[in-house]
Design a protein around this motif. Structure first.
Motif, mmCIF file in Angstrom:
data_model
loop_
_atom_site.group_PDB
_atom_site.id
_atom_site.type_symbol
_atom_site.label_atom_id
_atom_site.label_comp_id
_atom_site.label_asym_id
_atom_site.label_seq_id
_atom_site.Cartn_x
_atom_site.Cartn_y
_atom_site.Cartn_z
ATOM 1 N N THR A 13 0.830 -1.207 0.000
ATOM 2 C CA THR A 13 0.000 0.000 0.000
ATOM 3 C C THR A 13 0.864 1.256 0.000
ATOM 4 O O THR A 13 0.435 2.284 -0.513
ATOM 5 N N VAL A 16 1.450 2.134 -3.545
ATOM 6 C CA VAL A 16 0.216 2.656 -4.138
ATOM 7 C C VAL A 16 -0.002 4.096 -3.679
ATOM 8 O O VAL A 16 -0.394 4.956 -4.471
ATOM 9 N N ARG A 17 0.280 4.365 -2.412
ATOM 10 C CA ARG A 17 0.122 5.728 -1.890
ATOM 11 C C ARG A 17 1.078 6.693 -2.588
ATOM 12 O O ARG A 17 0.707 7.829 -2.903
ATOM 13 N N ARG A 141 -4.981 6.719 -3.270
ATOM 14 C CA ARG A 141 -4.638 6.946 -1.858
ATOM 15 C C ARG A 141 -5.778 6.508 -0.940
ATOM 16 O O ARG A 141 -5.518 6.003 0.153
ATOM 17 N N ALA A 144 -5.598 2.709 -0.738
ATOM 18 C CA ALA A 144 -4.434 2.239 0.007
ATOM 19 C C ALA A 144 -4.664 2.484 1.485
ATOM 20 O O ALA A 144 -4.111 1.906 2.350
#
Length: 144
Positions: A13, A16-17, A141, A144
């Motif tokens: 994550t 992904v952020r 965001r 995530a």
């Protein structure tokens, strides 16, 4: 086992952020660049103090300061040029024809106005893409 799973999940994550943040930043840059381009083109058109001819199909008598009135003025220039040349374009006129210069000037003016119309289109596209990148980044965001 749950600790390693949690650590692995956090690492995924995090990427992904970061991608989400980069997307948001790209969106902001695109929106600013598009808005700046729109402003500069408008400012330059206003500085030319062009007024749409009264016999134009749209915006007659209005100052050219946007894509629609620039397009309208380009169209009426073509109409006037064709009237002056008996319906012939620059390329169709004989090289020694004195009205060829009228056709040439009309062609240059139209090309300049169409360039501004294209610049407005690119600016709008950039701003639209900026909004999409912002939404994509925000969504990533949130997920995530």
């Amino acid at each position: 086992m749950s600790d390693s799973h949690t650590a692995h999940h956090t690492r995924n994550t995090g990427g992904v952020r970061v991608v989400g943040l980069l997307s948001i930043l790209a969106g902001i840059v695109l929106i600013i660049a598009g808005a700046a381009t729109w402003y500069v083109v408008t400012d330059q058109l206003k500085a030319q103090d062009i007024t749409v001819a009264e016999d134009a199909e749209w915006f007659g008598g209005k100052q050219v300061n946007g894509p629609l009135d620039a397009y309208s003025e380009a169209q009426v220039i073509e109409k006037h040029a064709l009237e002056a040349t008996g319906g012939k374009t620059y390329a169709q006129l004989e090289q020694d024809d004195p009205v060829r210069e009228v056709a040439m000037n009309a062609s240059f003016l139209r090309a300049s106005l169409f360039t501004s119309v294209v610049a407005y289109g690119v600016a709008a596209f950039a701003m639209g893409m900026g909004v999409l990148w912002l939404l994509l980044g925000w969504s990533l965001r949130k997920l995530a």
